[in-house]
Motif scaffolding. Structure first.
Motif, PDB file in Angstrom:
ATOM      1  N   LEU A 135      -7.032  -4.061   3.743  1.00 13.52           N
ATOM      2  CA  LEU A 135      -6.797  -4.466   2.363  1.00 13.52           C
ATOM      3  C   LEU A 135      -6.887  -3.267   1.423  1.00 13.52           C
ATOM      4  O   LEU A 135      -6.089  -3.134   0.490  1.00 13.52           O
ATOM      5  CB  LEU A 135      -7.799  -5.541   1.946  1.00 13.52           C
ATOM      6  N   THR A 136      -7.842  -2.389   1.684  1.00 14.16           N
ATOM      7  CA  THR A 136      -8.000  -1.208   0.839  1.00 14.16           C
ATOM      8  C   THR A 136      -6.798  -0.284   0.955  1.00 14.16           C
ATOM      9  O   THR A 136      -6.249   0.179  -0.053  1.00 14.16           O
ATOM     10  CB  THR A 136      -9.280  -0.443   1.222  1.00 14.16           C
ATOM     11  N   LYS A 137      -6.375  -0.019   2.178  1.00 12.75           N
ATOM     12  CA  LYS A 137      -5.249   0.892   2.392  1.00 12.75           C
ATOM     13  C   LYS A 137      -3.951   0.347   1.793  1.00 12.75           C
ATOM     14  O   LYS A 137      -3.140   1.102   1.250  1.00 12.75           O
ATOM     15  CB  LYS A 137      -5.045   1.144   3.891  1.00 12.75           C
ATOM     16  N   LEU A 138      -3.761  -0.959   1.890  1.00 16.91           N
ATOM     17  CA  LEU A 138      -2.528  -1.566   1.390  1.00 16.91           C
ATOM     18  C   LEU A 138      -2.637  -1.971  -0.072  1.00 16.91           C
ATOM     19  O   LEU A 138      -1.698  -2.523  -0.641  1.00 16.91           O
ATOM     20  CB  LEU A 138      -2.159  -2.786   2.247  1.00 16.91           C
ATOM     21  N   GLN A 139      -3.800  -1.741  -0.665  1.00 15.82           N
ATOM     22  CA  GLN A 139      -4.046  -2.049  -2.070  1.00 15.82           C
ATOM     23  C   GLN A 139      -3.777  -3.530  -2.358  1.00 15.82           C
ATOM     24  O   GLN A 139      -3.104  -3.898  -3.311  1.00 15.82           O
ATOM     25  CB  GLN A 139      -3.202  -1.148  -2.978  1.00 15.82           C
TER      26      GLN A 139
END
Length: 225
Positions: A200-204
């Motif tokens: 989720l963090t990487k894909l914003q």
């Protein structure tokens, strides 16, 4: 709408400006073992006030809020954002009509964890509630298709994910909870949770549902998966 705080009972709040819709959902939900309706509200502002009162009095809080989107005074998108901010443990499941893809997208961005069509069978509403509590993704294929077309591309794409993270993204999009993913990949549930958070963090993205929609858009799975 009696209170039940016994272990395993999912506590539900229903927010809709149509009394007949609330009555129908309450009547059905209260017949389902393991579900209990704590209360109802006619709009987002009233829902927030009820939650504030329950919290102040130390009363049980809902695990899931079934949230209509189009309501007077305060609609579902704004109410979702406020409830997520004040009560982050509550899961928001949006009640939507087929043509409300734009509002659903906004609600997911505001922190809703899932959605279900208003004309769905009652069993599907219950399935969406249970999925939210279990950390699973519940997608209606028709609405998912519309949402996918409205999604803006994340600033960092799938290329940023490791092979294991792509594998976990697919399992997540297929409806797998952290426990399901851990079992299939023979890793701990804590490790699965960490991987999901990293994805989720990487894909914003802000929710598992958004990640599932991205997986559909990128062709990793089909809406029917």
């Amino acid at each position: 709408m009696t209170d039940d705080t016994s272990a395993g009972v999912i506590r539900v709040m229903i927010v809709d400006d149509h009394a007949i819709v609330r009555r129908g959902l309450i009547a059905y939900t209260d017949t389902v073992p393991g579900l209990r309706v704590l209360g109802e509200a006619a709009d987002g502002r009233q829902a927030i006030e009820r939650l504030r009162q329950w919290q102040t009095l130390g009363e049980p809080m809902p695990d899931v809020v079934l949230m209509d989107l189009k309501m007077p005074r305060m609609g579902g998108v704004e109410a979702t954002a406020e409830i997520v901010r004040r009560h982050p443990s509550a899961k928001i499941v949006v009640l939507t009509s087929f043509g409300e893809a734009e509002r659903v997208h906004a609600a997911l961005a505001a922190g809703a964890t899932g959605y279900v069509l208003k004309d769905a069978e009652p069993e599907e509403v219950v399935a969406a509630v249970r999925a939210a509590v279990d950390g699973e993704v519940h997608l209606d294929s028709a609405v998912a298709g519309r949402l996918v077309r409205r999604m803006s591309a994340p600033h960092v794409g799938l290329a940023s994910l490791t092979a294991r993270e792509r594998e976990i993204l697919i399992l997540l999009a297929q409806g797998g909870s952290n426990r399901d993913i851990a079992g299939k990949l023979m890793i701990s549930e804590r490790t699965a949770r960490t991987h999901v958070s990293n994805i989720l963090t990487k894909l914003q993205l802000s929710s598992r549902t958004q990640a599932a929609l991205l997986a559909i858009r990128e062709g990793l799975i089909s809406p029917q998966s």
